[in-house]
Design a protein around this motif. Structure first.
Motif, PDB file in Angstrom:
ATOM      1  N   THR A  11      -2.325  -3.286   5.030  1.00 55.08           N
ATOM      2  CA  THR A  11      -2.418  -4.478   4.185  1.00 55.08           C
ATOM      3  C   THR A  11      -1.975  -4.141   2.759  1.00 55.08           C
ATOM      4  OG1 THR A  11      -4.723  -4.172   3.458  1.00 55.08           O
ATOM      5  CG2 THR A  11      -4.359  -5.282   5.577  1.00 55.08           C
ATOM      6  N   GLY A  12      -1.553  -5.164   2.029  1.00 59.48           N
ATOM      7  CA  GLY A  12      -1.011  -4.918   0.694  1.00 59.48           C
ATOM      8  C   GLY A  12       0.273  -4.127   0.762  1.00 59.48           C
ATOM      9  N   ALA A  13       1.072  -4.387   1.815  1.00 61.83           N
ATOM     10  CA  ALA A  13       2.222  -3.539   2.125  1.00 61.83           C
ATOM     11  C   ALA A  13       3.444  -3.777   1.258  1.00 61.83           C
ATOM     12  CB  ALA A  13       2.610  -3.739   3.597  1.00 61.83           C
ATOM     13  N   SER A  14       3.429  -4.819   0.438  1.00 63.68           N
ATOM     14  CA  SER A  14       4.654  -5.194  -0.276  1.00 63.68           C
ATOM     15  C   SER A  14       4.817  -4.530  -1.638  1.00 63.68           C
ATOM     16  CB  SER A  14       4.711  -6.714  -0.453  1.00 63.68           C
ATOM     17  OG  SER A  14       3.640  -7.169  -1.265  1.00 63.68           O
ATOM     18  N   ALA A  15       3.785  -3.830  -2.122  1.00 65.00           N
ATOM     19  CA  ALA A  15       3.877  -3.257  -3.472  1.00 65.00           C
ATOM     20  C   ALA A  15       2.877  -2.125  -3.636  1.00 65.00           C
ATOM     21  CB  ALA A  15       3.623  -4.338  -4.525  1.00 65.00           C
TER      22      ALA A  15
END
Length: 235
Positions: A11-15
């Motif tokens: 999770t929170g994989a975009s940044a």
């Protein structure tokens, strides 16, 4: 746990730390389920990984919504056929002293930082039990071990996550589901800039001058996945 060919949901994989962890686990040959709110960034990241020969699927979701979390985990299993590891990384801070913090901001980060990981754990546990085991890594913070003015709300959410993690570790041991807490320090990301609320006089939203890089933290998360200690600190 050996990482190659394992299905890992982050999770929170975009940044920030999440993105660094995605790239580090991809380098070890993991099959990745990417979860974050930013659909466009996730699609671009999944495409980048696929072009590099990795298996990856983008699963846009708001982790503070339990139904969306459940759907993301179900989609992961539908796509890959199993789920070996969940890394609950997404999180947000709220700043403000106890006297003046906005209770609504506190509720928002409780939903994201506590109920989000709880929803992911509750969705993953039945799957992992049926498979004969699995790995859950919850990303906490050293702030949960400290008393820092203006960060009481954030520290409280991470302290709650610590207790859920510690309790789950004992409860799930017989099911071969290993549960780990990782404690990042100040990290050079936009985490502080994205905090809710207004800092008090003298407080600034920036990392320490010697802040760890996201890549360093990702290396520690990988080490936790491979070595499976109960707790993983940055030193």
């Amino acid at each position: 746990m050996k990482i190659r060919n394992k299905v890992v949901l982050i999770t929170g994989a975009s940044a920030g730390i999440g993105l660094a962890a995605v790239r580090r686990f991809a380098a070890e040959g993991a099959k990745l389920a990417l979860v974050a709110r930013s659909a466009d960034k996730l699609q671009e990241l999944a495409k980048e990984l696929q072009q590099q020969g990795n298996e990856a699927v983008a699963l846009p979701a708001d982790v503070s919504d339990a139904k969306q979390v459940q759907k993301a985990i179900e989609e992961t299993v539908r796509h890959f056929g199993r789920l070996d590891a969940v890394i609950n990384n997404v999180g947000q801070a709220a700043v403000g002293t106890i006297a003046d913090m906005d209770p609504d901001n506190f509720r928002k980060i409780v939903d994201l930082n506590v109920f989000g990981p709880l929803a992911a754990m509750q969705a993953a546990i039945p799957i992992m039990r049926e498979q004969g085991g699995g790995l859950i890594i919850n990303i906490s913070s050293v702030v949960s071990k400290m008393n820092i003015p203006g960060l009481g709300a954030y520290a409280a959410t991470k302290s709650a996550l610590n207790m859920l993690t510690d309790t789950a570790r004992g409860e799930l041991a017989a099911d071969n589901i290993r549960v780990i807490t990782v404690y990042p320090r100040s990290t050079a990301t936009d985490f502080g800039k994205n905090a809710l609320g207004q800092p008090s006089s003298g407080q600034e939203r920036k990392g320490a001058p010697n802040a760890d890089t996201p890549e360093y933290v990702a290396e520690k998360i990988l080490a936790a996945a491979v070595e499976e200690p109960e707790e993983q600190f940055m030193d």
